[in-house]
Design a protein around this motif. Structure first.
Motif, short mmCIF file in Angstrom:
data_model
loop_
_atom_site.label_atom_id
_atom_site.label_comp_id
_atom_site.label_asym_id
_atom_site.label_seq_id
_atom_site.Cartn_x
_atom_site.Cartn_y
_atom_site.Cartn_z
N LEU A 313 -19.94 8.16 14.81
CA LEU A 313 -19.74 8.45 13.48
C LEU A 313 -18.32 7.40 13.05
O LEU A 313 -17.99 6.96 12.46
CB LEU A 313 -20.45 8.84 12.01
CG LEU A 313 -21.71 8.74 11.91
CD1 LEU A 313 -22.38 10.81 11.24
CD2 LEU A 313 -22.58 7.05 11.39
N LEU A 314 -17.67 8.43 13.38
CA LEU A 314 -16.10 9.12 13.64
C LEU A 314 -15.38 7.29 13.17
O LEU A 314 -14.83 6.79 13.54
CB LEU A 314 -15.60 9.55 14.25
CG LEU A 314 -13.24 9.82 14.16
CD1 LEU A 314 -13.43 10.14 12.47
CD2 LEU A 314 -13.16 11.40 14.86
N CYS A 315 -15.54 6.34 14.46
CA CYS A 315 -15.48 5.08 15.58
C CYS A 315 -15.78 3.97 14.50
O CYS A 315 -15.37 3.59 14.43
CB CYS A 315 -16.34 4.93 17.05
SG CYS A 315 -15.61 6.28 18.18
N ILE A 316 -17.07 4.12 13.35
CA ILE A 316 -17.52 3.71 12.98
C ILE A 316 -16.39 3.66 11.75
O ILE A 316 -16.10 1.91 11.46
CB ILE A 316 -18.92 3.46 12.31
CG1 ILE A 316 -19.73 3.39 13.78
CG2 ILE A 316 -18.83 2.45 11.56
CD1 ILE A 316 -21.24 3.55 13.90
N GLU A 317 -16.53 4.37 11.10
CA GLU A 317 -15.10 4.50 10.06
C GLU A 317 -14.02 4.83 10.20
O GLU A 317 -13.83 3.57 9.74
CB GLU A 317 -15.81 6.06 9.63
CG GLU A 317 -15.05 6.72 8.38
CD GLU A 317 -14.32 8.49 8.44
OE1 GLU A 317 -13.22 8.59 8.10
OE2 GLU A 317 -15.43 8.64 8.69
N LEU A 318 -13.44 4.28 11.72
CA LEU A 318 -11.94 3.79 11.66
C LEU A 318 -12.24 2.65 12.14
O LEU A 318 -11.10 1.50 11.37
CB LEU A 318 -11.52 4.30 13.18
CG LEU A 318 -11.12 6.41 12.82
CD1 LEU A 318 -10.85 6.56 13.89
CD2 LEU A 318 -10.35 6.82 11.52
N VAL A 319 -12.94 1.69 12.38
CA VAL A 319 -12.60 0.86 12.80
C VAL A 319 -12.95 -0.38 11.40
O VAL A 319 -12.86 -1.01 11.09
CB VAL A 319 -14.11 -0.01 13.57
CG1 VAL A 319 -14.27 -1.78 13.71
CG2 VAL A 319 -13.98 0.38 15.15
N GLU A 320 -14.43 -0.12 10.49
CA GLU A 320 -13.64 -0.23 9.31
C GLU A 320 -12.91 -0.57 8.17
O GLU A 320 -12.65 -1.52 7.69
CB GLU A 320 -15.83 0.37 8.95
CG GLU A 320 -16.94 -0.05 9.24
CD GLU A 320 -17.91 0.98 8.43
OE1 GLU A 320 -17.72 1.62 7.85
OE2 GLU A 320 -18.66 0.27 8.37
N GLU A 321 -12.22 0.77 8.61
CA GLU A 321 -10.96 0.39 7.61
C GLU A 321 -10.43 -0.32 8.63
O GLU A 321 -9.40 -0.79 7.88
CB GLU A 321 -10.79 2.64 8.28
CG GLU A 321 -9.21 1.99 7.75
CD GLU A 321 -8.96 3.94 7.57
OE1 GLU A 321 -7.20 4.16 7.86
OE2 GLU A 321 -9.33 4.89 8.06
N ILE A 322 -10.45 -0.53 9.73
CA ILE A 322 -8.89 -1.88 9.47
C ILE A 322 -9.26 -3.20 9.54
O ILE A 322 -8.83 -3.27 9.28
CB ILE A 322 -9.50 -1.28 11.65
CG1 ILE A 322 -8.72 -0.66 12.71
CG2 ILE A 322 -8.17 -2.74 11.94
CD1 ILE A 322 -6.52 -0.16 12.79
#
Length: 403
Positions: A313-322
């Motif tokens: 979930l954290l990685c998905i969140e940060l990738v989506e922000e990028i």
């Protein structure tokens, strides 16, 4: 005959202009008949037939049988002879090399992915690179003198026309291609890594006839390749595509180029890596927490991509922000260039919809409606093979496309 014709072709002499035009046509369009070649090149059928016969004797062209027209006598089909020459492509990554061998017909016949290599801008780094290339060539099943050119991808500012790299291995006044040719014993062609990926995708990937395309290489940094009117756009000195150094943010973050606030400081694999480390230090949880707390220097971009694809979930969140930030700036490019297609490539593109959907959402929000409807936004088809494929193809193109 074969060697004499090859020598003349590589010199680009006026006497072989038609030979080179025919080779270029086959490279771009595949096999065809003499009447079709005559029409495309605006030369008489007897002239084309004579030159094709010479090139068949020289080994560059071969017959591919007859075309079944269903009407009378079937014309012969001709195309490039796969074994008449080979091209090596080298794609440098942060922690490895992708090296491939492509035949004259544009088919990859050998591919070594992720050969261990530490990317460093030193004389030792250049020597090591050349040794690895030479070692690859020494283990080929074809004679090394059949390798006509080595294509090498280099990040940053590269002028392929004069063979100079201004960002990496810029230790000598001589062109880098000359230095590498001495070390490897073979002609060398260099180009920017993102432009090479763009060319690979254009010829062997997701591009199917589109003439105006933006390719985004989202890896540790961010680069951009442009296809305009069906041709790679180079810029005056070959420096086009430096999207990552667009002055975008008032964040005071120092970019590796020496300036602050570049697009790359917040939209890149480096930014994603930095943000994930900060989140873990703040106590947020991820599948990568143990690895980071044990040795954060061992965390690779591929680790983050893998965790994202495992629904961290954290990685998905940060990738989506990028992705959202990238989409906003892509909207500006789409408004400016009105392309038919935008391709997301590079390491972060391997997160699939996690990066693609937020990019599409932001593009719809920030670009003009009548413009963005023209632009399909898609993922790279070649993925990690785009660079090495493009390097081989550009090495081939560099020999047989003259003026």
């Amino acid at each position: 005959m074969a060697q004499m014709l090859l020598d003349e072709l590589l010199k680009g002499s006026k006497t072989t202009a038609t030979h080179r035009r025919i080779i270029a046509h086959f490279m771009n369009n595949g096999s065809t008949t003499i009447p079709e070649l005559s029409k495309e090149l605006n030369l008489s059928v007897p002239t084309i037939a004579k030159v094709v016969a010479e090139m068949c004797e020289g080994g560059f062209i071969m017959g591919y049988g007859k075309m079944d027209t269903g009407k009378g006598r079937s014309p012969a089909i001709y195309g490039l002879s796969p074994d008449s020459g080979y091209f090596v492509g080298v794609d440098m990554k942060k922690d490895g090399l992708n090296i491939g061998l492509m035949n004259f017909n544009g088919e990859m016949v050998k591919l070594d992915m992720d050969v261990p290599y530490r990317y460093e801008n030193t004389q030792q780094g250049l020597d090591r690179l050349c040794l690895l290339i030479s070692d690859f060539m020494s283990h080929l099943d074809v004679a090394t003198d059949r390798v006509l050119c080595i294509g090498v991808n280099i990040a940053g500012r590269v002028n392929p026309e004069i063979g100079h790299s201004f960002s990496l291995f810029n230790f000598d006044e001589r062109p880098l291609v000359d230095i590498m040719a001495e070390k490897t014993g073979c002609r060398v062609y260099i180009d920017n890594d993102t432009r090479s990926m763009t060319y690979g995708e254009m010829n062997k990937g997701v591009v199917k006839g589109e003439k105006d395309v933006i390719f985004v290489n989202l890896s540790w940094g961010i680069g951009c390749g442009l296809i305009i009117g069906g041709e790679l756009f180079m810029g005056k000195s070959g420096f086009s595509g430096e999207l990552g150094h667009f002055p975008a943010f008032d964040n005071e973050l120092l970019c590796h180029c020496g300036k602050r606030g570049c697009l790359e400081t917040e939209i890149s694999g480096l930014a994603l890596h930095r943000n994930l480390l900060q989140c873990v230090k703040e106590g947020r949880q991820t599948l990568l927490s143990k690895k980071i707390l044990k040795d954060e220097t061992s965390l690779s971009l591929e680790d983050i991509v893998d965790a994202t694809n495992r629904e961290d979930l954290l990685c998905i969140e940060l990738v989506e922000e990028i992705g959202q930030k990238l989409g906003r700036y892509l909207a500006g490019l789409i408004n400016l260039l009105n392309p038919e297609m935008v391709i997301l490539g590079g390491t972060l593109a391997q997160t699939g919809d996690s990066i693609l959907q937020p990019v599409k959402s932001a593009v719809r929000k920030y670009s003009l409606n009548m413009v963005n409807r023209d632009s399909a936004i898609v993922l790279s088809k070649l993925q990690g093979k785009a660079g090495v494929t493009g390097a081989c193809l550009l090495a081939r193109k560099s020999l047989f496309h003259f003026g």
